[in-house]
Design a protein around this motif. Sequence first.
Motif, PDB file in Angstrom:
ATOM      1  N   UNK A  78      17.138 -14.693  47.633  1.00 56.23           N
ATOM      2  CA  UNK A  78      18.482 -14.165  47.902  1.00 56.23           C
ATOM      3  C   UNK A  78      19.546 -15.003  47.190  1.00 56.23           C
ATOM      4  N   UNK A  79      19.336 -16.307  47.143  1.00 55.46           N
ATOM      5  CA  UNK A  79      20.281 -17.188  46.440  1.00 55.46           C
ATOM      6  C   UNK A  79      20.282 -16.904  44.940  1.00 55.46           C
ATOM      7  N   UNK A  80      19.109 -16.653  44.373  1.00 53.10           N
ATOM      8  CA  UNK A  80      19.029 -16.323  42.947  1.00 53.10           C
ATOM      9  C   UNK A  80      19.828 -15.057  42.658  1.00 53.10           C
ATOM     10  N   UNK A  81      19.643 -14.052  43.517  1.00 51.28           N
ATOM     11  CA  UNK A  81      20.380 -12.796  43.342  1.00 51.28           C
ATOM     12  C   UNK A  81      21.882 -13.013  43.480  1.00 51.28           C
ATOM     13  N   UNK A  82      22.277 -13.828  44.459  1.00 51.95           N
ATOM     14  CA  UNK A  82      23.698 -14.108  44.665  1.00 51.95           C
ATOM     15  C   UNK A  82      24.327 -14.716  43.426  1.00 51.95           C
ATOM     16  N   UNK A  83      23.748 -15.813  42.936  1.00 52.00           N
ATOM     17  CA  UNK A  83      24.344 -16.499  41.794  1.00 52.00           C
ATOM     18  C   UNK A  83      24.304 -15.637  40.540  1.00 52.00           C
ATOM     19  N   UNK A  84      23.233 -14.858  40.372  1.00 53.40           N
ATOM     20  CA  UNK A  84      23.140 -13.979  39.201  1.00 53.40           C
ATOM     21  C   UNK A  84      24.238 -12.926  39.235  1.00 53.40           C
ATOM     22  N   UNK A  85      24.439 -12.323  40.417  1.00 47.63           N
ATOM     23  CA  UNK A  85      25.437 -11.268  40.555  1.00 47.63           C
ATOM     24  C   UNK A  85      26.844 -11.812  40.348  1.00 47.63           C
TER      25      UNK A  85
END
Length: 520
Positions: free
Chosen positions: A156-163
């Motif tokens: 979820x953190x990867x998705x957050x920072x990517x977005x």
Amino acid sequence: MMELQRLKLKNTLACLLENCRSMRELKQIHAHITTSSQFFITDRWFLISRIIFFCTVSQSGSLSYADAVFRLVPRKTLFIYNSMIRAHASRIHDPNSSQPLILYKQMLFDGITPDCITFPFVLKHCVSRVDGLVGPSVHAHVVKFGFHSDVFVQNSLITLYSQCGSVNNARKVFDEMSNRDVVSWNSIVIGCLRNSELDMALELFRRMKKRNIVTWNSIITGFVQGGRPKEALEFFYEMQVSGDDMVSPDKMTIASVLSACASLGAVDQGRWVHDYLNTSGMKCDMVIATALVDMYGKCGSVSKALDVFRSMKNKDVLAWTAMLSAFAINGNGREAFELFLDMETAGVRPNAVTFTALLSGCAHSGLIEIGRWCFRVMRHAYHIEPQVQHYACMVDILGRAGLFDEAERLIRNMPMEPDVFVWGALLAGCQMHWNFQLGEKVARYLIALEPLNHAFYVNLCDIYAKARRFDHVKEIRALMKKKEIEKTVPGCSTVEVNGVVCEFSVRGSPQVLMTEIIKV
């Protein structure tokens, strides 16, 4: 005896809640729970938590009803909070809403410690808000409460920072993961692709030991959208010969591959994909059929595009627009206009892209009066305010016809600032009709707008050369040399011969870019 009756009633109501199918049934069960005097307080709140769960998870549930019940619960549990946070993070379409964060703060205020289920939904809400400020604060809580090694939270953190455009932080989270699943790899690859880090995405893709259809679709689509369609087709070929029986192309794969073929003009590859669709049994839905029309149109096979278009049963505005564009880019402006009239007859409402295609077709076919009519109709009949691309098309129509006074008047009356495409359309008309005075003025204005764009200097040199003002040609070339402005990307084109796409460059010999796709 009373204890057995209480447990039996509790289990019966829990079972009814488990199998509940509508809010009407739920309200009846809720009323029974509220009015029954046989329950302990813990039993009642357990059943109430199941009611909230139903309202927040079931398709037939009601989030407003869950909110009302939630406000009446005196001692809320982690389960109840997680259910409410999940519901608000998943169902609220207003990105400005802060309800999941409010619930999270209230949970902390109540002294309840979040768990590995809480954080993914709180982070999901931050992603929907594209919130680069709150997200890192939640990340700090993840570390504080000891969930920085949980794979679901890390994904979820990867998705957050990517977005949020922070691909370096996403990569840092990924690199620090001790355990990764296929979702972890897919998340970071997708994040890199969304942030135009195609080479980083490719490096990670090559390191993956296990890939699924999401992986392949992501890398193919990402490279198509990133302007590298040749490599996208190579990935599709690689996918075909990978030998993984669990991975086969789906509709998203096909749509992306067709888009790559359209970008390259690789009609043979596109035909193979079309044949694959017919033999594989995959349903050719509206999206795929529209992609086929777009591909054939951009590859110059208008008759084939029309065959696919006519075979479509229920055509939406995207399908009509794709066929309009196919006519337009191949110089069939009158056919595009006739199709537009058919579209009106069919009761399909055009959009802004439809009119862009239509006006472009008019420009390429010299249909001045039809172009003027379309420009008026889009505003007065369909209430679509012309955008800068529509003005660029209209200026192109007028410039090609040599109607420079009308073109300049249109530009002066634009409600927005004209961009380089508007001025570029006027400049092209000036070059076509040898209007050196206006052409020089426009070219110098474009150079002032984008002083590092080599194309405008070349255009100005062309104008001076046609006017036999060779001293000015030398002056511009000297200026380019002084500013170290040169054409950094060599002119090139691609051609497909027997299923092989080759690139021809002014700085080298033809280079084979992709071998023929193997039929499986």
